[in-house]
Design an enzyme around this catalytic site. Sequence first.
Site, PDB file in Angstrom:
ATOM      1  N   HIS A  29      34.568  30.371  40.364  1.00 17.97           N
ATOM      2  CA  HIS A  29      35.958  30.750  40.636  1.00 17.97           C
ATOM      3  C   HIS A  29      36.855  29.554  40.347  1.00 17.97           C
ATOM      4  O   HIS A  29      36.542  28.431  40.763  1.00 17.97           O
ATOM      5  CB  HIS A  29      36.097  31.195  42.099  1.00 17.97           C
ATOM      6  CG  HIS A  29      37.469  31.682  42.421  1.00 17.97           C
ATOM      7  ND1 HIS A  29      37.933  32.903  41.971  1.00 17.97           N
ATOM      8  CD2 HIS A  29      38.484  31.103  43.090  1.00 17.97           C
ATOM      9  CE1 HIS A  29      39.189  33.055  42.376  1.00 17.97           C
ATOM     10  NE2 HIS A  29      39.538  31.974  43.052  1.00 17.97           N
ATOM     11  N   ASP A  37      35.374  36.312  46.798  1.00 24.40           N
ATOM     12  CA  ASP A  37      35.464  34.850  46.598  1.00 24.40           C
ATOM     13  C   ASP A  37      35.223  34.086  47.906  1.00 24.40           C
ATOM     14  O   ASP A  37      35.740  32.971  48.075  1.00 24.40           O
ATOM     15  CB  ASP A  37      36.825  34.457  45.984  1.00 24.40           C
ATOM     16  CG  ASP A  37      37.045  35.122  44.627  1.00 24.40           C
ATOM     17  OD1 ASP A  37      36.071  35.295  43.891  1.00 24.40           O
ATOM     18  OD2 ASP A  37      38.204  35.469  44.323  1.00 24.40           O
ATOM     19  N   ASN A  89      28.792  33.043  41.529  1.00 20.50           N
ATOM     20  CA  ASN A  89      30.048  33.251  40.805  1.00 20.50           C
ATOM     21  C   ASN A  89      30.717  31.904  40.604  1.00 20.50           C
ATOM     22  O   ASN A  89      30.517  30.979  41.398  1.00 20.50           O
ATOM     23  CB  ASN A  89      30.975  34.157  41.620  1.00 20.50           C
ATOM     24  CG  ASN A  89      32.292  34.441  40.902  1.00 20.50           C
ATOM     25  OD1 ASN A  89      32.307  34.667  39.684  1.00 20.50           O
ATOM     26  ND2 ASN A  89      33.391  34.433  41.641  1.00 20.50           N
TER      27      ASN A  89
HETATM   28  C1  GAR Z   1      36.853  31.136  33.961  1.00 18.71           C
HETATM   29  O1  GAR Z   1      37.904  30.231  34.120  1.00 18.71           O
HETATM   30  C2  GAR Z   1      36.370  31.623  35.308  1.00 18.71           C
HETATM   31  O2  GAR Z   1      36.415  30.653  36.315  1.00 18.71           O
HETATM   32  C3  GAR Z   1      37.351  32.715  35.584  1.00 18.71           C
HETATM   33  O3  GAR Z   1      37.519  33.373  34.356  1.00 18.71           O
HETATM   34  C4  GAR Z   1      37.337  32.426  33.297  1.00 18.71           C
HETATM   35  C5  GAR Z   1      36.327  32.983  32.326  1.00 18.71           C
HETATM   36  O4  GAR Z   1      36.223  32.182  31.181  1.00 18.71           O
HETATM   37  N1  GAR Z   1      36.867  33.606  36.602  1.00 18.71           N
HETATM   38  C6  GAR Z   1      37.638  34.235  37.467  1.00 18.71           C
HETATM   39  O5  GAR Z   1      38.844  34.147  37.471  1.00 18.71           O
HETATM   40  C7  GAR Z   1      36.876  35.095  38.442  1.00 18.71           C
HETATM   41  N2  GAR Z   1      37.767  35.605  39.457  1.00 18.71           N
HETATM   42  P1  GAR Z   1      34.976  32.319  30.221  1.00 18.71           P
HETATM   43  O6  GAR Z   1      34.831  33.798  29.866  1.00 18.71           O
HETATM   44  O7  GAR Z   1      35.341  31.487  29.024  1.00 18.71           O
HETATM   45  O8  GAR Z   1      33.766  31.791  30.947  1.00 18.71           O
END
Ligand code: GAR
Length: 190
Positions: free
Chosen positions: A111, A147, A109
């Site tokens: 984060h 996480d 994942n």
């Molecule tokens: C990213 O910033 C990722 O780190 C976050 O969502 C965004 C997705 O962007 N993930 C979380 O918050 C997981 N808990 P993307 O769809 O453009 O890759």
Amino acid sequence: MTKRVAIFISGGGSNMVALARAMQAPDFGAKPVLVLANNAHAGGLAKAAAMGIHTAVVDHRPFKGDREAFEKALLAALAPHDIDIICLAGFMRVLTPVFIDRWQGRMLNIHPSLLPKYKGLHTHKRAIDAGDSHGGCSVHEVTSELDGGPVLLQARVPIEAGETPETLAAKVLIEEHRIYPEALRRFVNT
Ligand code: GAR
């Protein structure tokens, strides 16, 4: 053997694109064979299709809180693709230990915080509000602690005067696109 990767998304899928592009390198050791979203409107689905990657949608809403049934549907969507590794890339559903145990050691994942700080949501706001000097992002193995699995790679980004959650998120996202492919490359080659 080239590892077969499924990427789970919920939104725009920019990390998915970064992963898929990196895997185009012939010596990467893995290839994206499925992009799965829990939301038919996830912008990343069209991007994946344009890159020639199979897509699937398992909408969580009809399952109305029955997470096990949702996860059975996820497994059914994965089954035809002989997946070795799952990369969660902005997948905004919490998975249960039943699913996670089945994939433990084979699921990563990204984060948007410097774990173990700021598990969960609103990570950039929390880092700014706390007066931290840096925000950042972490690639980690997924375990049943949210996480909380072993961190594989992190990147730090300075928090500057006047920083907002939005400006910090944009800076961190650039680092996400750099470290997630690198962490996956190392993961498949060790
Ligand atoms: C990213 O910033 C990722 O780190 C976050 O969502 C965004 C997705 O962007 N993930 C979380 O918050 C997981 N808990 P993307 O769809 O453009 O890759």
